[in-house]
Design a protein around this motif. Structure first.
Motif, PDB file in Angstrom:
ATOM      1  N   GLY A  35      42.762  48.489  30.884  1.00  0.00           N
ATOM      2  CA  GLY A  35      41.612  49.379  30.764  1.00  0.00           C
ATOM      3  C   GLY A  35      40.522  48.930  31.714  1.00  0.00           C
ATOM      4  N   GLU A  36      39.359  48.641  31.167  1.00  0.00           N
ATOM      5  CA  GLU A  36      38.232  48.174  31.991  1.00  0.00           C
ATOM      6  C   GLU A  36      38.176  46.650  32.064  1.00  0.00           C
ATOM      7  N   GLN A  37      39.037  45.998  31.330  1.00  0.00           N
ATOM      8  CA  GLN A  37      38.975  44.532  31.214  1.00  0.00           C
ATOM      9  C   GLN A  37      39.932  43.850  32.190  1.00  0.00           C
ATOM     10  N   VAL A  38      39.445  42.838  32.879  1.00  0.00           N
ATOM     11  CA  VAL A  38      40.299  42.015  33.745  1.00  0.00           C
ATOM     12  C   VAL A  38      40.963  40.955  32.865  1.00  0.00           C
ATOM     13  N   VAL A  39      42.285  41.023  32.748  1.00  0.00           N
ATOM     14  CA  VAL A  39      42.988  40.079  31.872  1.00  0.00           C
ATOM     15  C   VAL A  39      43.596  38.915  32.652  1.00  0.00           C
ATOM     16  N   HIS A  40      43.660  39.063  33.976  1.00  0.00           N
ATOM     17  CA  HIS A  40      44.216  37.963  34.781  1.00  0.00           C
ATOM     18  C   HIS A  40      43.751  38.104  36.223  1.00  0.00           C
ATOM     19  N   MET A  41      43.149  37.057  36.757  1.00  0.00           N
ATOM     20  CA  MET A  41      42.822  37.021  38.178  1.00  0.00           C
ATOM     21  C   MET A  41      43.929  36.261  38.886  1.00  0.00           C
ATOM     22  N   ALA A  42      44.618  36.947  39.784  1.00  0.00           N
ATOM     23  CA  ALA A  42      45.748  36.344  40.490  1.00  0.00           C
ATOM     24  C   ALA A  42      45.249  35.286  41.478  1.00  0.00           C
ATOM     25  N   PRO A  43      46.113  34.338  41.873  1.00  0.00           N
ATOM     26  CA  PRO A  43      45.724  33.311  42.843  1.00  0.00           C
ATOM     27  C   PRO A  43      45.250  33.939  44.160  1.00  0.00           C
ATOM     28  N   PRO A  44      44.430  33.219  44.928  1.00  0.00           N
ATOM     29  CA  PRO A  44      43.940  33.749  46.208  1.00  0.00           C
ATOM     30  C   PRO A  44      45.083  34.133  47.141  1.00  0.00           C
ATOM     31  N   ALA A  45      44.828  35.134  47.986  1.00  0.00           N
ATOM     32  CA  ALA A  45      45.868  35.683  48.861  1.00  0.00           C
ATOM     33  C   ALA A  45      46.473  34.625  49.784  1.00  0.00           C
ATOM     34  N   ASP A  46      45.655  33.672  50.251  1.00  0.00           N
ATOM     35  CA  ASP A  46      46.192  32.688  51.201  1.00  0.00           C
ATOM     36  C   ASP A  46      47.188  31.719  50.563  1.00  0.00           C
ATOM     37  N   ARG A  47      47.234  31.700  49.214  1.00  0.00           N
ATOM     38  CA  ARG A  47      48.191  30.827  48.521  1.00  0.00           C
ATOM     39  C   ARG A  47      49.515  31.529  48.222  1.00  0.00           C
ATOM     40  N   VAL A  48      49.519  32.872  48.340  1.00  0.00           N
ATOM     41  CA  VAL A  48      50.687  33.651  47.923  1.00  0.00           C
ATOM     42  C   VAL A  48      51.977  33.242  48.652  1.00  0.00           C
ATOM     43  N   PRO A  49      51.994  33.148  50.000  1.00  0.00           N
ATOM     44  CA  PRO A  49      53.254  32.781  50.669  1.00  0.00           C
ATOM     45  C   PRO A  49      53.825  31.456  50.185  1.00  0.00           C
ATOM     46  N   HIS A  50      52.959  30.465  49.981  1.00  0.00           N
ATOM     47  CA  HIS A  50      53.421  29.153  49.514  1.00  0.00           C
ATOM     48  C   HIS A  50      53.955  29.238  48.081  1.00  0.00           C
ATOM     49  N   LEU A  51      53.231  29.963  47.218  1.00  0.00           N
ATOM     50  CA  LEU A  51      53.664  30.096  45.818  1.00  0.00           C
ATOM     51  C   LEU A  51      54.995  30.834  45.723  1.00  0.00           C
ATOM     52  N   MET A  52      55.169  31.863  46.532  1.00  0.00           N
ATOM     53  CA  MET A  52      56.423  32.617  46.503  1.00  0.00           C
ATOM     54  C   MET A  52      57.581  31.791  47.065  1.00  0.00           C
ATOM     55  N   LYS A  53      57.308  30.999  48.085  1.00  0.00           N
ATOM     56  CA  LYS A  53      58.343  30.108  48.628  1.00  0.00           C
ATOM     57  C   LYS A  53      58.790  29.106  47.561  1.00  0.00           C
TER      58      LYS A  53
END
Length: 337
Positions: A135-153
């Motif tokens: 709805g209007e509530q943020v339930v999770h803030m995802a990690p910063p974009a620059d960390r995504v490639p490393h986290l996915m690897k």
């Protein structure tokens, strides 16, 4: 290339173990239909249910009938974006059998197909921040974009190396994927697609089992399980939820997936009318060898729970008769479709 040492945080609870055992047992009793034409027809039905369920979770309003029409190349009056979502999902699932779940480049290609014409970054990891909203509530803030490639690897490194049961590994991957939220959009449908893909490589039946339909019916619980796992820094609540969805889907399947029976057992089931004695069934099948009938027809049907005795506490009673169980009737209905 150094081996990934990343280990997603999750504990194996008694509930998780019990559900893994129950699902494995249920899958072990099932087999793809031998009738190729019927199998293709039922795969198509379940593919439509899967696409409908996964997109409905994301707010797509098209019905299963409209999705069927799009699959058949017919024109559908609906919001263009929603039609595009369906076309993309159908195209993605057409490639389902060829993708390798442990290959990161395959996931990017799947996202490109799934989100083509819907976002600019189709097939690319996001370049900005993103939050998960309820709805209007943020339930999770995802990690910063620059960390995504490393986290996915790291996540794919873990998936390639883990010896966790595929039911558990696929659920962990799904949760970690949603936590990372690697794409600007389409993360929910990609996470569900990839869990199904991991499971299908373990057992091909999962290519045809529409778990997404049940998740859609329990959408609030799906998001709650993600939130609870994030709060606890332990994927166990999400694993338990997904295993419950899979188990419930298997137990409520219409008989498109049926026990693999010998021709002799099939003949016996077709011959039974109401309650019949051993002799009456044997006569109906025109069989003279009593021992052969018992070993090849009667015992296997009883063992599979397809027929039952009318006097189970006295198996050798001269008044003993046999009748179809619900499971036996379902098998007959499926085989006659």
């Amino acid at each position: 290339m150094t081996k990934s040492t990343y280990q997603p945080p999750y504990t194996i609870t008694p509930e998780i173990l019990n559900r893994v055992a129950a699902i494995s047992e249920a899958i072990g009793r099932l087999t793809v239909l031998n009738d190729h034409a019927k199998a293709l027809r039922l795969r198509r039905i379940n593919r439509i249910r899967t696409v409908h369920g996964s997109l409905a979770i994301e707010g797509n309003t098209l019905s299963e009938a409209q999705i069927t029409a799009i699959l058949d190349g017919k024109r559908v009056i609906a919001p263009p974006r929603e039609v595009q979502e369906v076309k993309n999902a159908l195209a993605a699932y057409d490639r389902f059998d060829s993708w390798k779940p442990k290959a990161e480049k395959e996931l990017l290609e799947a996202h490109r197909i799934l989100m083509s014409g819907l976002i600019d970054e189709a097939g690319l990891y996001r370049h900005g921040g993103v939050g998960v909203m309820a709805g209007e509530q943020v339930v999770h803030m995802a990690p910063p974009a620059d960390r995504v490639p490393h986290l996915m690897k790291d996540l794919f490194g873990w998936l390639s190396a883990t010896d966790a049961h595929p039911l558990i590994a696929s659920s962990v991957f799904h949760y970690e994927f949603e936590f990372i939220h690697p794409f600007a959009d389409g993360n929910g449908r990609m996470g569900r697609l990839w869990q199904s893909l991991i499971l299908a490589r373990w057992n091909s039946l999962f290519a045809d089992i529409p778990v997404e339909s049940l998740i859609f019916e329990h959408q609030a619980e799906y998001y709650q399980a993600i939130r609870e796992s994030t709060q606890k820094a332990d994927a166990a609540p999400f694993i338990a939820f997904m295993l419950r969805m899979i188990q419930d889907t298997l137990t409520t399947l219409p008989p498109q997936v049926t026990p693999q029976l010998s021709p002799q057992v099939g003949e016996l089931l077709a011959a039974i009318r109401g309650e019949m004695s051993r002799e009456a069934i044997q006569n109906a099948l025109r069989l003279s060898d009593r021992k052969s009938f018992r070993e090849r027809h009667l015992k296997p049907a009883l063992a599979e729970g397809l027929i039952e005795m009318t006097i189970p506490d006295k198996p050798n009673s001269r008044l003993q008769k046999y009748r179809l169980t619900d499971k036996g009737r379902q098998w007959l209905e499926a085989s006659n479709q």
